[in-house]
Design a protein around this motif. Structure first.
Motif, mmCIF file in Angstrom:
data_model
loop_
_atom_site.group_PDB
_atom_site.id
_atom_site.type_symbol
_atom_site.label_atom_id
_atom_site.label_comp_id
_atom_site.label_asym_id
_atom_site.label_seq_id
_atom_site.Cartn_x
_atom_site.Cartn_y
_atom_site.Cartn_z
ATOM 1 N N GLY A 1 -7.717 -0.999 -8.057
ATOM 2 C CA GLY A 1 -7.203 -1.380 -6.759
ATOM 3 C C GLY A 1 -7.019 -0.143 -5.887
ATOM 4 O O GLY A 1 -7.263 0.986 -6.330
ATOM 5 N N SER A 2 -6.574 -0.348 -4.654
ATOM 6 C CA SER A 2 -6.395 0.761 -3.716
ATOM 7 C C SER A 2 -5.124 1.553 -3.974
ATOM 8 O O SER A 2 -4.927 2.615 -3.385
ATOM 9 N N GLY A 3 -4.252 1.022 -4.820
ATOM 10 C CA GLY A 3 -3.061 1.756 -5.206
ATOM 11 C C GLY A 3 -1.868 1.527 -4.294
ATOM 12 O O GLY A 3 -2.003 1.034 -3.170
ATOM 13 N N TYR B 1 -1.727 2.653 -14.020
ATOM 14 C CA TYR B 1 -1.809 4.102 -14.129
ATOM 15 C C TYR B 1 -0.891 4.724 -13.078
ATOM 16 O O TYR B 1 -0.690 4.179 -11.992
ATOM 17 N N ARG C 1 1.198 3.894 -2.830
ATOM 18 C CA ARG C 1 1.733 5.258 -2.710
ATOM 19 C C ARG C 1 3.251 5.148 -2.601
ATOM 20 O O ARG C 1 3.762 4.630 -1.615
ATOM 21 N N PRO D 1 -5.283 10.258 -13.111
ATOM 22 C CA PRO D 1 -4.425 9.125 -13.476
ATOM 23 C C PRO D 1 -4.022 9.176 -14.950
ATOM 24 O O PRO D 1 -4.815 9.587 -15.797
ATOM 25 N N PHE E 1 -8.516 10.377 -18.264
ATOM 26 C CA PHE E 1 -9.110 11.045 -17.112
ATOM 27 C C PHE E 1 -8.888 12.548 -17.155
ATOM 28 O O PHE E 1 -7.877 13.027 -17.671
ATOM 29 N N GLY E 2 -9.830 13.288 -16.551
ATOM 30 C CA GLY E 2 -9.622 14.696 -16.316
ATOM 31 C C GLY E 2 -8.717 14.911 -15.117
ATOM 32 O O GLY E 2 -8.310 13.950 -14.459
ATOM 33 N N PHE F 1 -13.455 12.402 -10.588
ATOM 34 C CA PHE F 1 -12.803 12.371 -11.896
ATOM 35 C C PHE F 1 -13.799 11.990 -12.981
ATOM 36 O O PHE F 1 -14.513 10.984 -12.854
ATOM 37 N N LEU G 1 -1.645 3.033 -9.631
ATOM 38 C CA LEU G 1 -2.942 2.365 -9.595
ATOM 39 C C LEU G 1 -3.003 1.255 -10.628
ATOM 40 O O LEU G 1 -2.591 1.448 -11.772
ATOM 41 N N ASN H 1 -5.999 8.544 -0.339
ATOM 42 C CA ASN H 1 -5.171 7.333 -0.329
ATOM 43 C C ASN H 1 -5.954 6.074 -0.686
ATOM 44 O O ASN H 1 -5.668 4.982 -0.165
ATOM 45 N N GLN H 2 -6.922 6.246 -1.554
ATOM 46 C CA GLN H 2 -7.698 5.105 -2.039
ATOM 47 C C GLN H 2 -7.663 5.069 -3.563
ATOM 48 O O GLN H 2 -7.256 6.035 -4.211
ATOM 49 N N GLY H 3 -8.119 3.943 -4.109
ATOM 50 C CA GLY H 3 -8.281 3.861 -5.552
ATOM 51 C C GLY H 3 -9.539 4.582 -5.986
ATOM 52 O O GLY H 3 -10.199 5.250 -5.190
ATOM 53 N N LEU H 4 -9.874 4.451 -7.270
ATOM 54 C CA LEU H 4 -11.053 5.118 -7.820
ATOM 55 C C LEU H 4 -12.243 4.166 -7.805
ATOM 56 O O LEU H 4 -12.119 2.990 -8.150
ATOM 57 N N GLN I 1 -0.593 8.300 -10.874
ATOM 58 C CA GLN I 1 -1.350 9.488 -10.495
ATOM 59 C C GLN I 1 -0.471 10.370 -9.620
ATOM 60 O O GLN I 1 -0.200 10.031 -8.462
ATOM 61 N N MET J 1 1.082 8.006 -6.810
ATOM 62 C CA MET J 1 0.255 6.822 -6.537
ATOM 63 C C MET J 1 0.252 5.974 -7.811
ATOM 64 O O MET J 1 0.017 6.503 -8.907
ATOM 65 N N ARG K 1 0.829 -1.205 0.000
ATOM 66 C CA ARG K 1 0.000 0.000 0.000
ATOM 67 C C ARG K 1 0.863 1.254 0.000
ATOM 68 O O ARG K 1 0.526 2.245 -0.620
ATOM 69 N N TYR K 2 1.958 1.182 0.737
ATOM 70 C CA TYR K 2 2.879 2.314 0.822
ATOM 71 C C TYR K 2 4.304 1.796 0.663
ATOM 72 O O TYR K 2 4.638 0.712 1.133
#
Lengths: 113, 112
Positions: free
Chosen positions: A105-107, A35, A109, A43, B102-103, B90, A91, B41-44, A37, A89, A9-10
């Motif tokens: 996914g949650s990505g 992606y 960082r 992204p 994406f924007g 987004f 993704l 800190n989350q995904g989309l 971001q 981030m 996650r990090y």
């Protein structure tokens, strides 16, 4: 509900070190995307896979980034060497078809120091 | 290639007020349009999508969007926002079997 798994996650790494991220898409999703971001931006696509084949990697900085999806399931994105500007981030997303949208996914960082 | 412009980088609004987040797109072919929400800190997470048919699309959490082909817009609306709607939103555009663009995002801040 099915999810796209990402790890870690990090991640904090020093510049010039190597770093790797892992993604496990939803079962049955043939298309996988990575992606990047940057903070405060939308992204941007790095690489798109269809099964194990790369469909689009035109925006992947190939001198330092690599991506693979050897068995057409999970995928790894690697950066070597990491630079300060790589802090972002990362993704992962998968889809059956663009028609259905992507599941993200949650990505991961990444902070490069 | 297709592209998306989100017209507002930040939208502050009071709780229970209506909100509209604006999105314009550019493409020479028919497109699919999407709105995603991202919490810190989350995904989309997909809010809603327009593929074809009715131009008014309803999504999760009480959001809806209207596709306007003549104005090449896909604005997101909610009649009454909650504190929990505070997030980054987004807009995205895609052509079938191609990647999604994406924007830059709109930060919605709901104040009590």
């Amino acid at each position: 509900e099915a999810e796209v798994a990402q790890s870690p996650r990090y991640k904090i790494t020093e510049k010039s070190q190597a770093v790797a991220f892992w993604c496990d898409p939803i079962s049955g999703h043939a298309t996988l995307y990575w992606y990047r971001q940057i903070l405060g931006q939308g992204p941007e696509l790095l690489v798109q896979f269809q099964d194990e084949s790369v469909v689009d990697d035109s925006q992947l900085p190939k001198d330092r980034f690599s991506a693979e999806r050897l068995k057409g399931v999970d995928s790894t994105l690697k950066i070597q060497p990491a630079e300060l500007g790589d802090s972002a981030m990362y993704l992962c997303a998968s889809s059956l078809d663009t028609f259905y949208g992507y599941t993200f996914g949650s990505g991961t960082r990444l902070t490069v120091v | 290639a297709q592209s998306v412009t989100q017209l507002d980088s930040q939208v502050p609004v009071f709780e229970e007020a209506p909100v509209e987040l604006r999105c314009n797109y550019s493409s020479s072919v028919s497109v699919y349009l999407f709105w995603y929400v991202q919490y810190p800190n989350q995904g989309l997470q997909l809010l809603l999508k327009y593929l074809s048919g009715s131009t008014l699309v309803k999504g999760i959490n009480g959001f809806e969007a209207e596709f306007n082909k003549s104005q090449t817009s896909f604005h997101l609306r909610k009649p009454s926002v909650h504190i929990s709607d505070t997030a980054e939103y987004f807009c995205a555009v895609s052509v079938r079997n191609n990647d999604m663009r994406f924007g830059a995002g709109t930060r919605l801040t709901v104040k009590p």
